[in-house]
Design a protein around this motif. Structure first.
Motif, PDB file in Angstrom:
ATOM      1  N   ILE A  96      10.766   4.104  -0.841  1.00  0.00           N
ATOM      2  CA  ILE A  96      11.190   2.963  -0.023  1.00  0.00           C
ATOM      3  C   ILE A  96      11.937   3.429   1.218  1.00  0.00           C
ATOM      4  O   ILE A  96      11.816   2.822   2.290  1.00  0.00           O
ATOM      5  CB  ILE A  96      12.060   1.982  -0.845  1.00  0.00           C
ATOM      6  N   ALA A  97      12.686   4.530   1.129  1.00  0.00           N
ATOM      7  CA  ALA A  97      13.406   5.018   2.312  1.00  0.00           C
ATOM      8  C   ALA A  97      12.419   5.451   3.394  1.00  0.00           C
ATOM      9  O   ALA A  97      12.595   5.109   4.575  1.00  0.00           O
ATOM     10  CB  ALA A  97      14.317   6.184   1.933  1.00  0.00           C
ATOM     11  N   GLU A  98      11.381   6.192   2.999  1.00  0.00           N
ATOM     12  CA  GLU A  98      10.377   6.634   3.964  1.00  0.00           C
ATOM     13  C   GLU A  98       9.641   5.436   4.553  1.00  0.00           C
ATOM     14  O   GLU A  98       9.337   5.397   5.749  1.00  0.00           O
ATOM     15  CB  GLU A  98       9.395   7.589   3.277  1.00  0.00           C
ATOM     16  N   THR A  99       9.372   4.438   3.727  1.00  0.00           N
ATOM     17  CA  THR A  99       8.683   3.231   4.181  1.00  0.00           C
ATOM     18  C   THR A  99       9.519   2.477   5.209  1.00  0.00           C
ATOM     19  O   THR A  99       9.009   2.047   6.256  1.00  0.00           O
ATOM     20  CB  THR A  99       8.376   2.322   2.977  1.00  0.00           C
TER      21      THR A  99
ATOM     22  N   TRP B 157       6.447  -3.485  -1.514  1.00  0.00           N
ATOM     23  CA  TRP B 157       6.615  -2.155  -2.087  1.00  0.00           C
ATOM     24  C   TRP B 157       6.991  -2.257  -3.568  1.00  0.00           C
ATOM     25  O   TRP B 157       6.414  -1.579  -4.413  1.00  0.00           O
ATOM     26  CB  TRP B 157       7.687  -1.396  -1.314  1.00  0.00           C
ATOM     27  N   ALA B 158       7.964  -3.112  -3.891  1.00  0.00           N
ATOM     28  CA  ALA B 158       8.444  -3.235  -5.266  1.00  0.00           C
ATOM     29  C   ALA B 158       7.335  -3.733  -6.192  1.00  0.00           C
ATOM     30  O   ALA B 158       7.196  -3.248  -7.321  1.00  0.00           O
ATOM     31  CB  ALA B 158       9.638  -4.184  -5.321  1.00  0.00           C
ATOM     32  N   GLY B 159       6.541  -4.689  -5.728  1.00  0.00           N
ATOM     33  CA  GLY B 159       5.459  -5.207  -6.554  1.00  0.00           C
ATOM     34  C   GLY B 159       4.448  -4.132  -6.899  1.00  0.00           C
ATOM     35  O   GLY B 159       3.962  -4.057  -8.035  1.00  0.00           O
ATOM     36  N   ALA B 160       4.129  -3.279  -5.937  1.00  0.00           N
ATOM     37  CA  ALA B 160       3.167  -2.200  -6.187  1.00  0.00           C
ATOM     38  C   ALA B 160       3.735  -1.165  -7.140  1.00  0.00           C
ATOM     39  O   ALA B 160       3.034  -0.681  -8.039  1.00  0.00           O
ATOM     40  CB  ALA B 160       2.768  -1.548  -4.862  1.00  0.00           C
TER      41      ALA B 160
ATOM     42  N   VAL C 226       0.836  -1.210   0.000  1.00  0.00           N
ATOM     43  CA  VAL C 226       0.000   0.000   0.000  1.00  0.00           C
ATOM     44  C   VAL C 226       0.868   1.257   0.000  1.00  0.00           C
ATOM     45  O   VAL C 226       0.488   2.274  -0.583  1.00  0.00           O
ATOM     46  CB  VAL C 226      -0.983   0.013   1.193  1.00  0.00           C
ATOM     47  N   ARG C 227       2.053   1.186   0.633  1.00  0.00           N
ATOM     48  CA  ARG C 227       2.948   2.348   0.594  1.00  0.00           C
ATOM     49  C   ARG C 227       3.451   2.595  -0.820  1.00  0.00           C
ATOM     50  O   ARG C 227       3.494   3.735  -1.293  1.00  0.00           O
ATOM     51  CB  ARG C 227       4.123   2.144   1.540  1.00  0.00           C
ATOM     52  N   GLY C 228       3.857   1.551  -1.499  1.00  0.00           N
ATOM     53  CA  GLY C 228       4.333   1.712  -2.866  1.00  0.00           C
ATOM     54  C   GLY C 228       3.252   2.222  -3.797  1.00  0.00           C
ATOM     55  O   GLY C 228       3.488   3.088  -4.637  1.00  0.00           O
ATOM     56  N   ALA C 229       2.034   1.694  -3.645  1.00  0.00           N
ATOM     57  CA  ALA C 229       0.923   2.117  -4.490  1.00  0.00           C
ATOM     58  C   ALA C 229       0.562   3.580  -4.246  1.00  0.00           C
ATOM     59  O   ALA C 229       0.060   4.261  -5.145  1.00  0.00           O
ATOM     60  CB  ALA C 229      -0.297   1.228  -4.235  1.00  0.00           C
TER      61      ALA C 229
ATOM     62  N   PRO D 256      16.208  -8.131  -5.075  1.00  0.00           N
ATOM     63  CA  PRO D 256      15.630  -6.788  -5.203  1.00  0.00           C
ATOM     64  C   PRO D 256      15.384  -6.092  -3.878  1.00  0.00           C
ATOM     65  O   PRO D 256      15.646  -4.893  -3.745  1.00  0.00           O
ATOM     66  CB  PRO D 256      14.319  -7.048  -5.956  1.00  0.00           C
ATOM     67  N   TRP D 257      14.904  -6.806  -2.866  1.00  0.00           N
ATOM     68  CA  TRP D 257      14.601  -6.143  -1.591  1.00  0.00           C
ATOM     69  C   TRP D 257      15.858  -5.688  -0.889  1.00  0.00           C
ATOM     70  O   TRP D 257      15.874  -4.654  -0.219  1.00  0.00           O
ATOM     71  CB  TRP D 257      13.787  -7.059  -0.688  1.00  0.00           C
TER      72      TRP D 257
END
Length: 255
Positions: free
Chosen positions: A70-73, A100-103, A62-65, A162-163
């Protein structure tokens, strides 16, 4: 509902509010968009002692969407673990990053001046700043390749999942931003490479030292030293004579 369940739910609600207060005060950029039901699922998993990896994946999604970097997440989730006085497990960090990456991959392609992984400007944006630098130098009767240079930072190791790559990029973005004044021209080049435009003055050596120290300090704080080349490669890359050649150089350095 049993008394045990009531106590667990009460603790989850308290944890959520403590988390909200701390993150809005220190790391979250837009307080109004922090809450999402995924936050509840995550705090409930933490309060019950259950594995929080699945809830972390959903939170990352939901964060990525929502366009959160990513830094803030990662900084946000780190704060709830500070409240709990423990470190997040690697399964939680991995799930958060993968969600996050998937979104982000599912979002329509958009042109942006900010790299979402590191939070640093993109190579294209740095190219614009370089045009300003060359123009300002000519205006004052100087040459940009005399007054400025690029400082390159290479922390690449072997291929990373990736992560793990995202965690490294987030740490590097924070390290370089902390080492230099706000608004300093810099960019993520991909593959663990970063560059910063700096003045060729008496402070150049000190600037390089600050960058190296900040990278090492952040790696130690976030416990990701194993994701970075040790020691990091940092060197001065001279600027060519023209802006066009400088842009070509950036693309050659890109990974």
């Amino acid at each position: 509902m049993t008394s045990t369940e009531q106590m667990r739910d009460a603790w989850a609600a308290t944890l959520r509010e403590q988390w909200r207060a701390r993150t809005v005060e220190s790391v979250w950029l837009r307080p109004g968009d922090w809450y999402h039901p995924a936050v509840d699922a995550f705090t409930e998993a933490l309060a019950s002692g259950a594995c929080a990896a699945a809830a972390a994946a959903r939170l990352g999604e939901v964060r990525g969407a929502a366009g959160v970097g990513i830094a803030e997440t990662l900084d946000d989730v780190g704060l709830v673990y500070q409240i709990l006085e423990r470190e997040p497990g690697m399964d939680v960090i991995r799930s958060l990053c993968e969600g996050w990456a998937g979104a982000v991959e599912a979002l329509p392609v958009q042109v942006s001046c900010i790299d979402p992984e590191s939070g640093l400007p993109t190579l294209e944006y740095l190219g614009v700043r370089l045009a300003e630098t060359y123009g300002a130098a000519r205006k004052h009767g100087h040459e940009a390749f005399v007054t400025h240079c690029l400082v390159m930072v290479d922390v690449a190791t072997e291929d990373l999942a990736p992560w793990r790559r995202m965690a490294r990029s987030a740490a590097m973005g924070r390290a370089l931003s902390a080492a230099l004044p706000a608004g300093h021209p810099m960019a993520a080049l991909g593959g663990g490479a970063f560059t910063v435009l700096v003045a060729r003055d008496w402070d150049l050596g000190e600037t390089v030292r600050r960058m190296r120290d900040q990278v090492n300090e952040n790696a130690a704080q976030l416990q990701i030293a194993d994701l970075l080349r040790q020691p990091p490669r940092i060197w001065i890359e001279p600027l060519p004579e023209t802006h066009e050649q400088a842009v070509d150089l950036l693309h050659q350095l890109r990974r």
